[in-house]
Write a protein that holds these residues in place. Structure first.
Motif, mmCIF file in Angstrom:
data_model
loop_
_atom_site.group_PDB
_atom_site.id
_atom_site.type_symbol
_atom_site.label_atom_id
_atom_site.label_comp_id
_atom_site.label_asym_id
_atom_site.label_seq_id
_atom_site.Cartn_x
_atom_site.Cartn_y
_atom_site.Cartn_z
ATOM 1 N N PRO A 84 3.064 20.780 -10.689
ATOM 2 C CA PRO A 84 2.802 19.911 -11.913
ATOM 3 C C PRO A 84 2.397 20.784 -13.099
ATOM 4 C CG PRO A 84 1.026 19.746 -10.022
ATOM 5 C CD PRO A 84 1.802 20.972 -9.649
ATOM 6 N N HIS B 216 7.512 18.750 -1.997
ATOM 7 C CA HIS B 216 8.342 19.818 -2.112
ATOM 8 C C HIS B 216 8.811 20.439 -0.920
ATOM 9 C CE1 HIS B 216 8.928 20.202 -6.350
ATOM 10 N NE2 HIS B 216 7.505 20.465 -6.541
ATOM 11 N N HIS C 164 2.514 15.535 -4.458
ATOM 12 C CA HIS C 164 3.533 16.200 -5.044
ATOM 13 C C HIS C 164 3.742 17.469 -4.495
ATOM 14 C CE1 HIS C 164 5.597 17.296 -8.808
ATOM 15 N NE2 HIS C 164 5.552 18.495 -8.284
ATOM 16 N N GLU D 166 3.827 24.865 -4.688
ATOM 17 C CA GLU D 166 4.493 24.645 -3.568
ATOM 18 C C GLU D 166 5.004 25.534 -2.431
ATOM 19 O OE1 GLU D 166 6.184 23.696 -6.275
ATOM 20 O OE2 GLU D 166 8.200 23.912 -6.128
ATOM 21 N N TYR E 286 10.194 16.703 -14.564
ATOM 22 C CA TYR E 286 9.350 16.082 -13.893
ATOM 23 C C TYR E 286 9.499 14.360 -13.957
ATOM 24 C CZ TYR E 286 7.142 20.636 -13.031
ATOM 25 O OH TYR E 286 6.806 21.833 -13.047
ATOM 26 N N GLU F 59 11.686 18.847 -8.907
ATOM 27 C CA GLU F 59 10.696 18.027 -9.589
ATOM 28 C C GLU F 59 10.759 16.687 -9.974
ATOM 29 O OE1 GLU F 59 8.269 19.895 -9.642
ATOM 30 O OE2 GLU F 59 8.974 21.803 -9.445
HETATM 31 ZN ZN LIG Z 1 6.693 20.220 -8.872
#
Ligand SMILES: [Zn+2]
Length: 541
Positions: free
Chosen positions: A2, A322, A318, A288, A398, A341
């Motif tokens: 993020p 992934h 989040h 991730e 995103y 994303e």
């Molecule tokens: Zn991400």
């Protein structure tokens, strides 16, 4: 990941150079070799902020050709370069390393290329490739992060998403009396000269930017849970000893999220490698890293669950998403990074919904709407080493990616169809690669709906549909139309009201409805999808 921000191109978006295309497209120098295994050894020097390393690249011949292109950032010096096929010479051009073999590579044959190197990796805005830090007690604490800037800042590799090794080993030698945590499982530790070695092994295909390690004064927590699909499993969390108290309740949350993902998409993809989270030295974000998810300094920064009644830390939600979307199902090319994303960001809303109900989902969607720029297409040009993660002005992959999925779901108005499609795409492509096209085809096939115009509007145009309106509060006449050009066949249901919705199908021509309310804040976006709304000031009824 993020919003980790790199400022590599100042405030401007980097333009493609000839080199970007050379390194990002499937030229013969790329197709000639197919990575099977990375065997990486690295010795980081905390005092000097330098590294020395060796990368053994195992590959299979993919094309009869005598030159291959390997990525290696120019600051890293090559000490030796050996191969099982005799090398005539090598040339370095910027971050590209061309290796010329005396004879053509043979299709299907196995080769090993062994590169010894050393150097002081560039410090890219304190975001990687190694973030050197210390814990509160003053112990060295450092982690790698290469997504975006590129793993070639740290080791020689083929930095193309489509070509994952089938497995890899990561051998890290440190001088400190600390622990190393990397992807997969710890195979052995041993001492050689003044170095403490940790050998980690990943038994699954892994994206090259996920190959990572962390060094610190770590302790491990284990959480067991009952997977609905695979029985008793363990989630591990590596936290700095000094943050252990905070880590305990924080990672407990992962169990609930894990179970929801398994219900939605299928089993956790890396049973052999395990599921672990790692407190890491990276600044202002998380990453991730497959089977060893970097959670940044979330614990030392006194984590809290997000407001907005999500009752769950959205970074954890989040990053874990992934493992399914990004790590297991990977985009074939960096141009489709929205598939990683957008899905992971949408999962934040889905988990909010599944654990806290529809109001939490709508709050999450409204929250995501606030972070969209609409200045560039979500989908990028394929075949160039474009860095979708690299610029803070370009993060629509995103939120807009997530809002696109939200829009499709609301317009389909059939959750079973929508989730069947997602699950099918996951199941058909796990541990493999997809493109926007394959994603779309499966969605269209599964739902039987013509979703082409939606993919076009939301992924390739800068601007989503713009609803232009005028409202006469005396007569209560509400006029509406699409302001911008939309592809042929694009038909979208727009809802007005607060419960008893009015269903509208705008066109380019103004249409009129009579409202019962005098408020013009009546477009209920969170119920039908993402659009922009604009009052037509020049409107003459
Ligand atoms: Zn991400």
């Amino acid at each position: 990941m993020p919003y980790v921000k790199y400022y590599t191109a100042g405030n401007k978006l980097a333009k493609f150079s000839k080199k970007d295309i050379e390194r990002g497209s499937k030229t013969n120098e790329r197709l000639a070799y197919d990575i099977t295994f990375y065997d990486w050894t690295i010795r980081p020097n905390y005092e000097k902020k330098s590294v020395e390393g060796k990368m053994d690249i195992h590959f299979k011949g993919g094309l009869e050709h005598n030159v291959i292109l390997v990525d290696l950032q120019r600051r890293l010096k090559i000490d030796s370069l050996l191969s099982t096929s005799e090398i005539e010479k090598y040339k370095r051009k910027g971050d590209a390393l061309y290796i010329y073999f005396k004879e053509n590579i043979q299709v299907g044959e196995n080769y090993v290329l062994s590169i010894k190197y050393h150097g002081k990796p560039a410090n890219v805005d304190n975001q990687g490739p190694i973030v050197w830090s210390e814990d509160r007690a003053g112990n060295p604490f450092y982690s790698t992060l290469t997504q975006g800037i590129g793993p070639h800042y740290l080791f020689p590799c083929k930095d193309m998403l489509y070509d994952e090794p089938d497995s890899c080993t990561i051998r890290v030698g440190i001088m400190e009396d600390l622990r190393v945590v990397a992807n997969g499982n710890l195979i052995e530790t041993y001492k050689e000269d003044q170095w403490n070695y940790y050998l980690w092994k990943v038994k699954n295909p892994i994206n090259v930017y996920n190959i990572s390690f962390n060094v610190g004064k770590y302790a491990r927590l284990d959480y067991t849970y009952e997977s609905l699909l695979t029985g008793e499993q363990t989630i591990s969390a590596w936290a700095l000893e000094e943050d252990l108290d905070k880590a305990q309740p924080f990672y407990q949350q992962a169990i609930l999220v894990m179970i929801e993902y398994e219900k939605m998409f299928g089993e956790f993809p890396w049973e052999e490698d395990g599921c672990a989270f790692v407190e890491s030295a990276i600044n202002g974000g998380a990453m991730e890293h497959q089977s060893a998810i970097s959670m940044g300094k979330i614990l030392s920064n006194n984590w809290s669950n997000d407001t907005l009644q999500f009752k769950m830390n959205s970074t954890l939600v989040h990053e874990l998403a992934h493992e399914w979307w990004g790590n297991s199902v990977t985009a074939e090319d960096y141009c489709d990074a929205w598939l990683h994303e957008g899905l992971a960001t949408y999962c934040e809303a889905l988990i909010a919904e599944r654990l806290n109900g529809k109001p939490a989902y709508r709050l999450a969607i409204n929250f995501e709407r606030q972070g969209v720029d609409n200045k560039r297409p979500v989908r990028k040009t394929c075949g160039a080493r474009y860095n979708s993660w690299a610029n803070y002005k370009d993060h629509d992959i995103y939120n807009k990616g997530a809002l696109f999925l939200h829009t499709i779901r609301q317009q389909l108005n059939d959750d079973e169809l929508f989730f069947n499609a997602l699950r099918r795409i996951y199941q058909e492509n796990k541990k493999g690669h997809i493109t926007t096209e394959t994603f779309k085809e499966a969605f269209v096939e599964e739902t039987g709906q013509d979703l082409d115009p939606y993919f076009e509007v939301y992924l390739t145009q800068n601007t989503p549909p713009v609803l232009q309106y005028n409202f006469n509060t005396e007569t209560k006449e509400f006029y509406y139309r699409w302001k911008n050009e939309l592809p042929e066949g694009f038909q979208m249901k727009v809802l007005l009201g607060e419960g008893d919705f009015l269903e509208l199908y705008p066109t380019y021509e103004y249409q009129k409805v009579i409202l019962r309310t005098t408020s013009d804040q009546v477009v209920a976006q969170e119920f039908f999808g993402y659009i922009l709304i604009e009052k037509d000031k020049k409107f003459k009824g």
